[in-house]
Design an enzyme around this catalytic site. Structure first.
Site, PDB file in Angstrom:
ATOM      1  N   ASP A   1       0.850  -1.189   0.000  1.00  0.00           N
ATOM      2  CA  ASP A   1       0.000   0.000   0.000  1.00  0.00           C
ATOM      3  C   ASP A   1       0.888   1.241   0.000  1.00  0.00           C
ATOM      4  O   ASP A   1       1.989   1.218  -0.567  1.00  0.00           O
ATOM      5  CB  ASP A   1      -0.940  -0.036   1.213  1.00  0.00           C
ATOM      6  CG  ASP A   1      -2.280   0.614   0.937  1.00  0.00           C
ATOM      7  OD1 ASP A   1      -2.352   1.857   0.940  1.00  0.00           O
ATOM      8  OD2 ASP A   1      -3.259  -0.117   0.705  1.00  0.00           O
TER       9      ASP A   1
ATOM     10  N   HIS B   1      -3.435   6.054   3.418  1.00  0.00           N
ATOM     11  CA  HIS B   1      -4.216   4.897   3.003  1.00  0.00           C
ATOM     12  C   HIS B   1      -3.749   3.599   3.650  1.00  0.00           C
ATOM     13  O   HIS B   1      -4.556   2.784   4.120  1.00  0.00           O
ATOM     14  CB  HIS B   1      -4.169   4.790   1.480  1.00  0.00           C
ATOM     15  CG  HIS B   1      -5.186   3.908   0.870  1.00  0.00           C
ATOM     16  ND1 HIS B   1      -4.958   2.573   0.634  1.00  0.00           N
ATOM     17  CD2 HIS B   1      -6.443   4.165   0.427  1.00  0.00           C
ATOM     18  CE1 HIS B   1      -6.029   2.044   0.064  1.00  0.00           C
ATOM     19  NE2 HIS B   1      -6.945   2.981  -0.070  1.00  0.00           N
TER      20      HIS B   1
ATOM     21  N   SER C   1     -11.215  -0.920  -0.818  1.00  0.00           N
ATOM     22  CA  SER C   1      -9.941  -0.858  -0.090  1.00  0.00           C
ATOM     23  C   SER C   1     -10.125  -1.297   1.350  1.00  0.00           C
ATOM     24  O   SER C   1      -9.214  -1.873   1.951  1.00  0.00           O
ATOM     25  CB  SER C   1      -9.395   0.568  -0.086  1.00  0.00           C
ATOM     26  OG  SER C   1      -8.634   0.832  -1.226  1.00  0.00           O
TER      27      SER C   1
ATOM     28  N   ASN D   1     -13.979   0.462  -7.170  1.00  0.00           N
ATOM     29  CA  ASN D   1     -15.205   1.184  -6.850  1.00  0.00           C
ATOM     30  C   ASN D   1     -15.797   1.874  -8.074  1.00  0.00           C
ATOM     31  O   ASN D   1     -15.085   2.544  -8.818  1.00  0.00           O
ATOM     32  CB  ASN D   1     -14.913   2.245  -5.782  1.00  0.00           C
ATOM     33  CG  ASN D   1     -14.162   1.653  -4.601  1.00  0.00           C
ATOM     34  OD1 ASN D   1     -14.485   0.569  -4.133  1.00  0.00           O
ATOM     35  ND2 ASN D   1     -13.141   2.350  -4.144  1.00  0.00           N
TER      36      ASN D   1
END
Length: 465
Positions: free
Chosen positions: A74, A112, A295, A230
Site C-alpha cells: 500500500d 491509506h 480498499s 469502486n
C-alpha cells in the site's frame, strides 16, 4: 479505485489502450475522512459493525491470527499509531521514495496504508488513565477495561508494511510495473502468509512484468487478497491486479448487505463480498477516519485468511481461499455471480464449518494462465536483485511452468478476462468487427435502417440496483 491518475512507463503503441496506472482503491470515497480530532477513540471502536455482522467476533473463539504475517502492499503504514503498537513486524519501501522500512506514508494518499492496516490487525489501546481525585479509591476497577480504538479482524497477526508510490508522479521514477512485482517478491521472501493489495487499476490487463512475481507467490503458497475497485472511482469492471487468476478478489457491500452502488465494481473474478461502507480506520499520527470502498473490504477478508492460517498452519493457500468462498452466504443470482462472487463473507463459518477439500484454487491458477496465454520459454524468471531487498532469500531456482518472455512490440499485456482456450477466437472476432465497422463507415445506414455491420448488441452497464 480512482480513475487512472498517474501514467506508468510508456508501453508500445499497440498496447497503449492497455496502459496500466495503479491507484489506491478507495481514495475518493474514503477521503471525506471524518477524522474529528476531538472524538474519543472508543466512539470509533463502537462503530465497527462488521466485526459482529460478518461473524468475526464469533470467529475469534477459534483464532485471532497469532503467528501469521500479513503484508500490506500500500502507501506505507504508521507503526506508531496507538492501535498498531506491536503489530508491525517490519517492512520495505518498493517505491524508492520513502523510508527503507516502508513505515512512512508515500504517494497521493499517504494515509491509506494505515487505514488498511488498522482494519486488518489493529490492537486497540487502553484508555489513558485520568489523574486520580483525592476521594478516588486506588483499588477501583477502571470504568472501561476494554481497549479503545480500532480492533482489526486479526488482532494478533503481524503486519509487514510494503510501501508503494501510486496515484501521482513518483520522485524516484519507479513505475507500478516495477514496484508491484518487487513488493510481492519481498513480501513472499520475508514470511508473508497473506498479502493484502487494496489498490488497482481501471483495466483488467496487467503488465507481463508481473507474471513471474504472482507465479512466485502462488508457488510459495501465499494467499493474495485484492480489492475489486469502486464504481464511483471509475471502475465499473474489476481491474488488475484483482483479475489475476488465483487472487481472492473482494467486492463491496452497503450497510444493508447489498452490493454497494458506489463502493464496489463487478466482474467474473470476484470471489467474495464484504462490508465497504461506513468503515473506520486509523490515520497516521494517531487519528481516526470514516471511509468507504473495497480498499476497506479487502483487509476484512485478508484478516479472515490470517485467522484461518493461524488455526491451520499447514493448510494450503488454495484451501484457505476455498474455505472462505465455500462458506460465504449466497447472494444475488444463485451460485457465483459478478456482483457477489460466491457470496457474502461469513467469518464464523469459515473458521468453524467442516469444508471438503477442493481439487484446486476455485479462483484459478496464474501458473495455468501463463502456460496457456503467454508465449514463453523454459527459462527461469529473472530474480529480483537481492542487494536491493534486505533479508530476501534467493527466489525459486526454476519455474514449474514456462516463464514469460520480455514484452514484445506486439504483445505487452493480455487481459485476464479472456477465457482460457478462446484467445484465437477472440482475435478473429475483433478483426472481423473492425472490417465490418470500416464497411459501415463507407456505407452508413439510413435512419430507421439496419446497417450490415455484424456488430453485436451493446449491453448497458448501469448502476447496481
Amino acid at each position: 479505485m480512482h480513475p487512472a491518475i498517474s501514467r506508468t512507463a510508456r508501453l508500445p503503441r499497440a498496447a497503449a489502450s492497455a496502459l496500466l496506472a495503479l491507484v489506491l482503491a478507495a481514495s475518493c470515497l474514503g477521503l471525506g475522512l471524518c477524522s474529528a480530532p476531538a472524538a474519543q477513540a472508543d466512539e470509533w471502536r463502537d462503530k465497527q459493525y462488521w466485526l459482529a455482522e460478518s461473524g468475526i467476533t464469533k470467529a475469534w473463539e477459534v483464532s485471532k491470527g497469532a503467528g501469521v504475517k500479513v503484508a500490506v502492499i500500500d502507501s506505507g503504514v504508521d507503526a506508531e499509531h496507538p492501535d498498531l503498537k506491536g503489530a508491525v513486524a517490519g517492512g520495505y519501501d518498493a517505491s524508492g521514495s520513502g523510508r527503507p522500512d516502508g513505515q512512512q506514508g508515500v504517494g497521493m494518499k499517504p494515509e491509506h496504508g494505515t487505514l488498511v492496516a488498522t482494519m486488518l490487525a489493529g490492537r486497540g489501546h487502553q484508555p489513558a488513565s485520568p489523574s486520580p481525585s483525592p476521594s478516588a479509591s486506588p483499588t477501583a476497577a477502571p470504568a472501561n477495561p476494554a481497549p479503545d480504538g480500532i480492533v482489526g479482524v486479526a488482532p494478533e497477526a503481524q503486519i509487514l508494511s510494503v510501501s508503494t508510490w501510486l496515484g501521482s508522479t513518483n520522485p524516484s521514477g519507479k513505475s507500478d510495473q516495477d514496484q508491484i512485482p518487487e513488493a510481492v517478491r519481498w513480501a513472499v521472501d520475508n514470511g508473508a502468509r497473506v498479502i493484502n493489495i487494496s489498490l488497482g487499476s481501471t483495466t483488467p490487463q496487467w503488465p507481463q512484468s508481473w507474471d513471474a512475481a504472482f507465479l512466485y507467490a502462488e508457488q510459495k503458497d501465499v494467499v493474495i487478497v485484492a480489492a475489486a475497485g469502486n464504481r464511483v472511482g471509475g471502475n465499473i469492471q474489476v481491474g488488475a491486479p484483482a483479475t489475476i487468476p488465483g487472487v481472492l478478489t473482494v467486492a463491496g457491500l452497503d450497510r444493508q448487505g447489498a452490493a454497494s452502488v458506489d463502493a464496489s465494481s463487478q466482474g467474473i473474478s470476484i470471489g467474495v463480498a464484504a462490508p465497504a461502507e461506513n468503515l473506520l480506520g486509523g490515520l497516521p499520527g494517531g487519528g481516526y477516519a470514516e471511509w468507504a470502498g473495497t480498499s476497506g473490504s479487502t483487509p476484512i477478508v485478508a484478516g479472515v485468511a490470517a485467522l484461518i492460517r493461524s488455526k491451520w498452519p499447514s493448510m494450503s493457500a488454495e484451501q484457505v481461499i476455498n474455505r472462505i468462498v465455500s462458506t460465504a452466504k449466497d447472494a444475488g443470482a444463485p451460485g457465483k455471480d459478478p456482483l457477489y462472487g460466491f457470496g457474502v463473507l461469513n467469518a464464523e463459518a469459515a473458521l468453524k464449518d467442516t469444508v471438503p477439500e477442493a481439487a484446486g484454487n476455485p479462483l484459478g491458477s496464474i501458473a495455468e494462465w501463463i502456460r496457456v496465454h503467454r508465449r514463453g520459454n523454459l527459462a527461469t524468471p529473472a530474480p529480483l536483485p537481492t542487494t536491493d531487498v534486505p533479508s530476501a532469500v534467493p527466489t525459486l531456482p526454476e519455474a514449474t511452468v514456462p516463464a514469460a518472455e520480455p514484452p514484445s512490440q506486439r504483445d505487452s499485456a493480455i487481459g485476464a478476462s479472456v477465457v482460457i482456450g478462446f484467445g484465437v477466437l477472440f482475435v478473429a472476432i475483433v478483426g472481423a468487427a473492425a472490417i465490418q465497422l470500416r464497411r459501415a463507415a463507407r456505407n452508413p445506414a439510413l435512419p430507421g435502417e439496419d446497417a450490415d455491420t455484424g456488430a453485436t448488441e451493446a449491453v448497458e452497464t448501469g448502476p447496481i440496483t
